[in-house]
Design a protein around this motif. Structure first.
Motif: not given
Length: 392
Positions: A85-112
């Motif tokens: 459960s610890t490993g699964r939870s860590a990877c789920e959190l990592q993916q959640e943070v990854r999606r948010h980071l992807r959104t921030l960077m993609a939006q900034r690039l799209a705005n430019l």
């Protein structure tokens, strides 16, 4: 962990086997966590930090990026996704943070891109911040965001700005962006001659760039796959080795005369098509160069044997000739190029390049003629680009 906490400037006391109540101060505080903290305790710290970022710093790319980096190290070095459960939870959190980071960077690039501002610096920031797979993911999402807001052919030119001169990482990033744009176009089943022209030109520039040899084989394979999806006639048009042109009507090739007896005025050499069908040689080797990059690009055409540019002489019935020296005039030596099936169509204003009347028993004049603005024009005004026969 120490680097993570200092990076966030927060206070999170940890003792063996227990996470005490947390008070996050993301502005100014200190922490000295015990090295003996369990993986579960550390994961709880990550969850708490992520909650604080989402609450108060959701648009702070650097904080999200830092947490993503630290989570990556934690998953890599201390847990596995399949380790309970610890490993699964860590990877789920990592993916959640990854999606948010992807959104921030993609939006900034799209705005430019939408604002038509320079994307080079931000592109280098993305490439230096995250792993190549996430870079590719960001590019795909940014392009999806702007695809229906920007002219497709213009996006090809804008994405070229991702390449910073002599920087291999930015060169690969630019290639990934062009690939993402083309496959988006394919998925939408769109049809744009201007877009395909610009993509074919870009693929030619990528392939002929000195850094292309150092690009990994997988990326090269994907570039080649893109090239195979382009109309073959465009691949020949932008081939850095050049091409010969056969008229569809007579299968006679355009060539530039090579002896002084065929001089054209004071500074030109005559151009004809030769009677022998399907014959080519080095006198017909031609290259097309983008002279001005608009939604419909303007091209110059150069006879490669002596590097002479083609031009049109209005005083001689708009016949085609080759300029022996000097710079060609833009009014008589630039063409728009269209294509119909496997043939190219060369135009200046309301005139179209065509095989014209016979000059003698062996040669035919090549002229710009009116009345051929329909597509396709008559077969005498359609030119088939083919590989020239190699010198003997």
């Amino acid at each position: 962990m120490i680097q993570l906490i200092h990076w966030l400037l927060c206070t999170i006391p940890i003792v063996v086997g227990e996470v005490l109540p947390l008070q996050l101060d993301l502005d100014n505080s200190q922490i000295t966590p015990r090295r003996s903290a369990s993986r579960g305790d550390k994961l709880q710290v990550f969850h708490t930090i992520w909650g604080a970022i989402r609450s108060d710093f959701a648009t702070d790319t650097d904080k999200v990026k830092g947490l993503y980096s630290q989570l990556g190290g934690f998953v890599r070095d201390e847990v596995q996704c399949s380790s309970g459960s610890t490993g699964r939870s860590a990877c789920e959190l990592q993916q959640e943070v990854r999606r948010h980071l992807r959104t921030l960077m993609a939006q900034r690039l799209a705005n430019l891109l939408n604002a038509e501002e320079s994307i080079q610096t931000y592109g280098m920031y993305i490439a230096a911040s995250v792993e190549p797979a996430l870079v590719r993911d960001i590019l795909v999402h940014a392009i999806e965001d702007v695809y229906f807001h920007r002219p497709q052919e213009k996006l090809v030119q804008q994405l070229e700005q991702l390449y910073a001169d002599r920087d291999e990482v930015s060169f690969r990033t630019m290639i990934e962006a062009q690939l993402a744009l083309f496959w988006r176009y394919q998925a939408m089943q769109d049809s744009s001659e201007a877009f395909l022209f610009n993509v074919a030109h870009m693929v030619s520039k990528i392939r002929s760039h000195h850094m292309y040899a150092s690009v990994d084989a997988g990326l090269q394979k994907r570039v080649e796959a893109l090239g195979q999806r382009l109309p073959p006639v465009l691949g020949l048009l932008f081939d850095p080795q050049g091409f010969c042109l056969l008229s569809r009507s007579d299968r006679e090739y355009i060539y530039t005369t090579i002896t002084d007896e065929w001089n054209y005025g004071l500074n030109g050499r005559q151009v004809f098509s030769w009677r022998e069908k399907n014959f080519t040689d080095s006198a017909g080797l031609t290259r097309a160069f983008v002279q001005e990059q608009h939604s419909t690009p303007l091209f110059t055409l150069r006879s490669e044997l002596f590097k002479w540019y083609y031009f049109v002489d209005p005083s001689e019935g708009n016949r085609l000739a080759a300029l022996r020296s000097g710079s060609p005039s833009s009014s008589t030596s630039t063409w728009t190029i269209a294509y119909a099936g496997d043939a190219l169509i060369f135009r200046q204003r309301d005139l179209t390049l065509c095989a014209a009347e016979k000059f003698d028993d062996d040669r035919r004049l090549v002229k710009m003629l009116p009345g051929q603005m329909h597509t396709p024009p008559s077969e005498a005004c359609q030119w088939l680009p083919i590989a020239c026969a190699p010198p003997k």
